[in-house]
Write an enzyme that holds these catalytic residues in place. Structure first.
Site, PDB file in Angstrom:
ATOM      1  N   GLY A   1      40.902  35.985  48.487  1.00 55.42           N
ATOM      2  CA  GLY A   1      40.156  34.728  48.460  1.00 55.42           C
ATOM      3  C   GLY A   1      39.779  34.486  47.018  1.00 55.42           C
ATOM      4  O   GLY A   1      38.914  35.180  46.481  1.00 55.42           O
ATOM      5  N   HIS A   2      40.480  33.580  46.359  1.00 54.73           N
ATOM      6  CA  HIS A   2      40.260  33.334  44.934  1.00 54.73           C
ATOM      7  C   HIS A   2      39.644  31.949  44.763  1.00 54.73           C
ATOM      8  O   HIS A   2      40.213  30.953  45.200  1.00 54.73           O
ATOM      9  CB  HIS A   2      41.585  33.413  44.166  1.00 54.73           C
ATOM     10  CG  HIS A   2      42.188  34.787  44.180  1.00 54.73           C
ATOM     11  ND1 HIS A   2      43.372  35.096  43.554  1.00 54.73           N
ATOM     12  CD2 HIS A   2      41.764  35.939  44.743  1.00 54.73           C
ATOM     13  CE1 HIS A   2      43.643  36.381  43.736  1.00 54.73           C
ATOM     14  NE2 HIS A   2      42.686  36.913  44.462  1.00 54.73           N
TER      15      HIS A   2
ATOM     16  N   GLN B   1      43.031  41.439  45.460  1.00 55.04           N
ATOM     17  CA  GLN B   1      42.188  42.628  45.668  1.00 55.04           C
ATOM     18  C   GLN B   1      41.811  43.293  44.335  1.00 55.04           C
ATOM     19  O   GLN B   1      41.667  42.594  43.355  1.00 55.04           O
ATOM     20  CB  GLN B   1      42.873  43.623  46.612  1.00 55.04           C
ATOM     21  CG  GLN B   1      43.063  43.115  48.035  1.00 55.04           C
ATOM     22  CD  GLN B   1      44.219  42.145  48.182  1.00 55.04           C
ATOM     23  OE1 GLN B   1      45.328  42.451  47.790  1.00 55.04           O
ATOM     24  NE2 GLN B   1      43.962  40.990  48.741  1.00 55.04           N
TER      25      GLN B   1
ATOM     26  N   GLY C   1      37.677  44.150  44.211  1.00 57.58           N
ATOM     27  CA  GLY C   1      38.026  42.769  44.531  1.00 57.58           C
ATOM     28  C   GLY C   1      36.891  41.805  44.255  1.00 57.58           C
ATOM     29  O   GLY C   1      35.757  42.220  43.950  1.00 57.58           O
ATOM     30  N   ASP C   2      37.212  40.499  44.281  1.00 59.15           N
ATOM     31  CA  ASP C   2      36.214  39.433  44.094  1.00 59.15           C
ATOM     32  C   ASP C   2      35.533  39.490  42.731  1.00 59.15           C
ATOM     33  O   ASP C   2      34.365  39.125  42.584  1.00 59.15           O
ATOM     34  CB  ASP C   2      35.150  39.476  45.209  1.00 59.15           C
ATOM     35  CG  ASP C   2      35.790  39.375  46.580  1.00 59.15           C
ATOM     36  OD1 ASP C   2      36.770  38.639  46.716  1.00 59.15           O
ATOM     37  OD2 ASP C   2      35.304  40.041  47.515  1.00 59.15           O
TER      38      ASP C   2
ATOM     39  N   LYS D   1      38.988  36.831  39.664  1.00 56.18           N
ATOM     40  CA  LYS D   1      40.391  36.717  39.218  1.00 56.18           C
ATOM     41  C   LYS D   1      40.875  35.272  39.255  1.00 56.18           C
ATOM     42  O   LYS D   1      41.615  34.843  38.379  1.00 56.18           O
ATOM     43  CB  LYS D   1      41.304  37.572  40.122  1.00 56.18           C
ATOM     44  CG  LYS D   1      40.974  39.063  40.058  1.00 56.18           C
ATOM     45  CD  LYS D   1      41.831  39.853  41.026  1.00 56.18           C
ATOM     46  CE  LYS D   1      41.513  39.585  42.470  1.00 56.18           C
ATOM     47  NZ  LYS D   1      40.200  40.084  42.927  1.00 56.18           N
ATOM     48  N   GLY D   2      40.438  34.525  40.296  1.00 54.50           N
ATOM     49  CA  GLY D   2      40.879  33.138  40.431  1.00 54.50           C
ATOM     50  C   GLY D   2      40.460  32.313  39.232  1.00 54.50           C
ATOM     51  O   GLY D   2      41.269  31.593  38.644  1.00 54.50           O
TER      52      GLY D   2
HETATM   53  P1  GDP Z   1      38.447  36.701  43.098  1.00 55.58           P
HETATM   54  O1  GDP Z   1      38.785  37.085  44.495  1.00 55.58           O
HETATM   55  O2  GDP Z   1      38.550  37.847  42.148  1.00 55.58           O
HETATM   56  O3  GDP Z   1      39.208  35.488  42.619  1.00 55.58           O
HETATM   57  O4  GDP Z   1      36.903  36.289  43.121  1.00 55.58           O
HETATM   58  P2  GDP Z   1      36.161  35.362  44.212  1.00 55.58           P
HETATM   59  O5  GDP Z   1      36.571  33.950  44.002  1.00 55.58           O
HETATM   60  O6  GDP Z   1      36.340  35.939  45.571  1.00 55.58           O
HETATM   61  O7  GDP Z   1      34.650  35.601  43.835  1.00 55.58           O
HETATM   62  C1  GDP Z   1      34.173  35.320  42.559  1.00 55.58           C
HETATM   63  C2  GDP Z   1      33.051  34.260  42.669  1.00 55.58           C
HETATM   64  O8  GDP Z   1      32.343  34.205  41.464  1.00 55.58           O
HETATM   65  C3  GDP Z   1      33.577  32.845  42.891  1.00 55.58           C
HETATM   66  O9  GDP Z   1      32.644  32.158  43.671  1.00 55.58           O
HETATM   67  C4  GDP Z   1      33.641  32.269  41.492  1.00 55.58           C
HETATM   68  O10 GDP Z   1      33.529  30.858  41.466  1.00 55.58           O
HETATM   69  C5  GDP Z   1      32.452  32.913  40.865  1.00 55.58           C
HETATM   70  N1  GDP Z   1      32.551  33.190  39.422  1.00 55.58           N
HETATM   71  C6  GDP Z   1      33.627  33.598  38.696  1.00 55.58           C
HETATM   72  N2  GDP Z   1      33.251  33.850  37.421  1.00 55.58           N
HETATM   73  C7  GDP Z   1      31.920  33.597  37.345  1.00 55.58           C
HETATM   74  C8  GDP Z   1      30.946  33.711  36.296  1.00 55.58           C
HETATM   75  O11 GDP Z   1      31.224  34.119  35.177  1.00 55.58           O
HETATM   76  N3  GDP Z   1      29.657  33.375  36.633  1.00 55.58           N
HETATM   77  C9  GDP Z   1      29.288  32.948  37.885  1.00 55.58           C
HETATM   78  N4  GDP Z   1      28.012  32.646  38.117  1.00 55.58           N
HETATM   79  N5  GDP Z   1      30.191  32.836  38.874  1.00 55.58           N
HETATM   80  C10 GDP Z   1      31.476  33.167  38.620  1.00 55.58           C
HETATM   81  P1  IMO Z   2      40.401  39.253  46.549  1.00 57.82           P
HETATM   82  O1  IMO Z   2      41.814  38.977  46.090  1.00 57.82           O
HETATM   83  C1  IMO Z   2      37.632  41.951  48.533  1.00 57.82           C
HETATM   84  C2  IMO Z   2      39.288  44.495  51.718  1.00 57.82           C
HETATM   85  C3  IMO Z   2      38.850  44.230  53.147  1.00 57.82           C
HETATM   86  C4  IMO Z   2      38.918  45.634  53.702  1.00 57.82           C
HETATM   87  C5  IMO Z   2      40.139  46.221  53.016  1.00 57.82           C
HETATM   88  C6  IMO Z   2      41.422  46.170  53.848  1.00 57.82           C
HETATM   89  O2  IMO Z   2      39.652  38.027  46.949  1.00 57.82           O
HETATM   90  O3  IMO Z   2      39.693  40.106  45.564  1.00 57.82           O
HETATM   91  P2  IMO Z   2      43.072  44.202  54.502  1.00 57.82           P
HETATM   92  O4  IMO Z   2      42.847  42.961  55.315  1.00 57.82           O
HETATM   93  O5  IMO Z   2      43.556  43.951  53.124  1.00 57.82           O
HETATM   94  O6  IMO Z   2      43.924  45.216  55.224  1.00 57.82           O
HETATM   95  O7  IMO Z   2      41.604  44.876  54.383  1.00 57.82           O
HETATM   96  O8  IMO Z   2      40.318  45.460  51.829  1.00 57.82           O
HETATM   97  N1  IMO Z   2      39.850  43.322  51.010  1.00 57.82           N
HETATM   98  C7  IMO Z   2      39.212  42.645  50.042  1.00 57.82           C
HETATM   99  N2  IMO Z   2      37.974  42.792  49.543  1.00 57.82           N
HETATM  100  N3  IMO Z   2      38.457  41.013  48.016  1.00 57.82           N
HETATM  101  C8  IMO Z   2      39.715  40.876  48.491  1.00 57.82           C
HETATM  102  O9  IMO Z   2      40.610  40.055  47.925  1.00 57.82           O
HETATM  103  C9  IMO Z   2      40.138  41.683  49.581  1.00 57.82           C
HETATM  104  N4  IMO Z   2      41.292  41.783  50.297  1.00 57.82           N
HETATM  105  C10 IMO Z   2      41.093  42.798  51.160  1.00 57.82           C
HETATM  106  O10 IMO Z   2      37.549  43.695  53.193  1.00 57.82           O
HETATM  107  O11 IMO Z   2      37.800  46.389  53.290  1.00 57.82           O
HETATM  108 MG    MG Z   3      37.971  37.058  46.387  1.00 58.10          MG
END
Ligand code: GDP
Ligand code: IMO
Ligand code: MG
Length: 427
Positions: A40-41, A223, A12-13, A16-17
């Protein structure tokens, strides 16, 4: 052009957003197919930053119809506050469609999530506390509440009664909590019905008709692959299928319609919550990745655990998702390291292992085998094409591509929409 899936290739994270938003301007529909507001995107448009939890990231692209598919779990209070938050910032959300078959996260599901975690103590999963697991459990146990149930008071009351029958026994007798009153829950849920009604639709029909009419549909995973209930690091996973197959069941679209599956891959690795993570760093490098990468959870505000890139995980993601492409993100964060370790295999009980072990015990014992790749010090955030990157950054990308088993078709060099190097077009 038929359907594309965009999903997380790690825990995750991955970004994707940002990736979804980038493509959002060129596609007709963006569909969430699983998960809920545990996601959280982050999307950065110009000087504006948006944090989306439940709504598809396509909601920020005016031409695009955002869809919440049947596989998603919907907390109506979160839905309404996310919508009004966007409306206040001038975003038009009127095109949103929500499947009538999507399950509702009820207040008792949130309560059960929190008390279960507390009860597990040090064995806890580290969930987001948003009621995700208990809502999917109700769905599978056939005592779930669906969006369409909000429009039949008698059915809704019967279903809430059935669900609370057992839960109240558990809450009062096992967890020493107060029982939850049926009428209170029903009243709260009915209060959302009218506000949500305009969005409720037969999304399966809409999406399949769109595909028949050559519209472009993008499925946005929440995720990541290693958090998948079937293919992830169980039990330290979420309770749905972020992997590619989840797009079919979670949206009601057949696999023959999907032509491309894009894995979003961070140039290093992060994880939130409990569970194994072979390349996790507990030293200054881990701190530096967290600081430079801004690795703090968008949903819960928890610090993300950070580590080096793990090619074993990436290969696994390629396999279980049938990835056609990778979108490599956050390459800019690695600027400044003289050498960058990359995990190419594991050592498990003295043996070198090239692929992710199916045994949980083995995975818990996996030690990373690192190969050192030369780093770079030049600022890469303004790079627009692959050739703009310093040689060592190019070599890092090429090495990852070779190890991971699918072409890297885009590279993120910053959080903004335009801070992206496009190598092969996705559309
Ligand atoms: P998601 O859950 O997959 O949508 O990712 P998150 O938003 O939780 O976390 C990704 C973080 O990295 C966010 O703060 C984005 O703004 C940031 N981000 C995405 N792509 C890049 C990149 O290529 N470089 C940098 N420095 N930040 C990025
Ligand atoms: P995005 O879409 C990172 C993790 C939680 C926990 C496990 C189970 O932003 O990538 P849950 O509440 O889903 O039952 O928790 O999954 N988790 C994530 N970790 N990014 C996420 O979403 C997550 N959504 C759930 O931290 O370990
Ligand atoms: Mg996220």
């Amino acid at each position: 052009m038929p359907a594309l899936v965009l999903l997380g290739a790690q825990w995750g994270d991955e970004g994707k957003g940002k990736a979804t938003d980038l493509l959002g301007g060129s596609v007709d529909y963006v569909v969430r197919y699983q998960g809920g507001n545990n996601a959280g995107h982050t999307v950065v448009v110009g000087d504006q930053k948006y944090a989306l939890h439940l709504l598809p990231s396509g909601i920020l692209s005016p031409g695009c119809t955002p869809v919440i598919g049947n596989g998603v779990v919907v907390d109506p209070s979160v839905l309404l506050s996310e919508l009004s938050g966007l409306n206040e910032r001038g975003v038009d959300t009127s095109k949103l469609l929500i499947s009538g078959n999507a399950h509702i996260i009820t207040p008792y599901n949130v309560t059960v999530d929190k008390v279960t975690e507390r009860f597990l103590g040090k064995r806890k999963i580290g969930t987001t506390g948003r009621g995700i697991g208990p809502t999917y459990a109700d769905k599978i146990n056939r005592v779930g509440i669906r969006v369409q149930d909000l429009y039949d008071e008698s059915i809704l009351t019967q279903k809430v009664e059935a669900a609370l029958d057992v839960k109240n026994q558990i809450l009062t007798k096992l967890y020493n909590r107060r029982a939850i009153a049926v009428n209170q829950v029903v009243e709260e849920l009915l209060g959302y019905a009218e506000q949500i009604e305009q969005y409720v639709a037969d999304t399966v029909l809409v999406l399949n008709q769109a595909l028949e009419n050559d519209k472009v549909v993008l499925f946005e995973g929440g995720q990541g692959t290693l958090l998948d209930i079937d293919h992830g690091t169980y039990p330290f996973v979420t309770s749905s299928n972020p992997t590619a197959g989840g797009a079919c069941t979670g949206a009601g679209v057949g696999p023959t319609k999907i032509s491309r599956v894009i894995g979003i891959l961070k140039a290093y690795t992060t994880r939130v919550g409990a569970g194994p993570f072979p390349t996790e760093l507990f030293d200054e490098d881990g701190e530096a990745l967290r600081r430079i990468g801004g690795e703090r959870g968008v949903t819960t505000g928890r610090d993300r655990r950070c580590g080096w890139f793990d090619a074993v995980i990436a290969r696994y993601a390629t396999r279980v998702n049938g990835l056609t492409d990778f979108f490599l993100t956050k390459l800019d964060v690695l600027t400044g390291w003289e050498q960058i370790p990359v995990c190419v295999a594991y050592e498990i009980d003295g043996k070198r292992v090239e692929e992710l072990p199916y045994s949980q015990t083995d995975f818990h014992h996996a030690k990373p085998v690192y190969e050192m790749l030369p780093g770079w010090s030049e600022d890469i955030s303004k790079a627009k094409s692959f050739s703009d990157l310093p040689k060592n950054a190019q070599n890092y990308v090429k090495a990852l591509e070779e190890m991971s088993g699918a072409p890297i078709s885009a590279i993120g060099v910053g959080p903004g929409r335009d801070e992206t190097i496009e190598i092969n077009s996705f559309l």
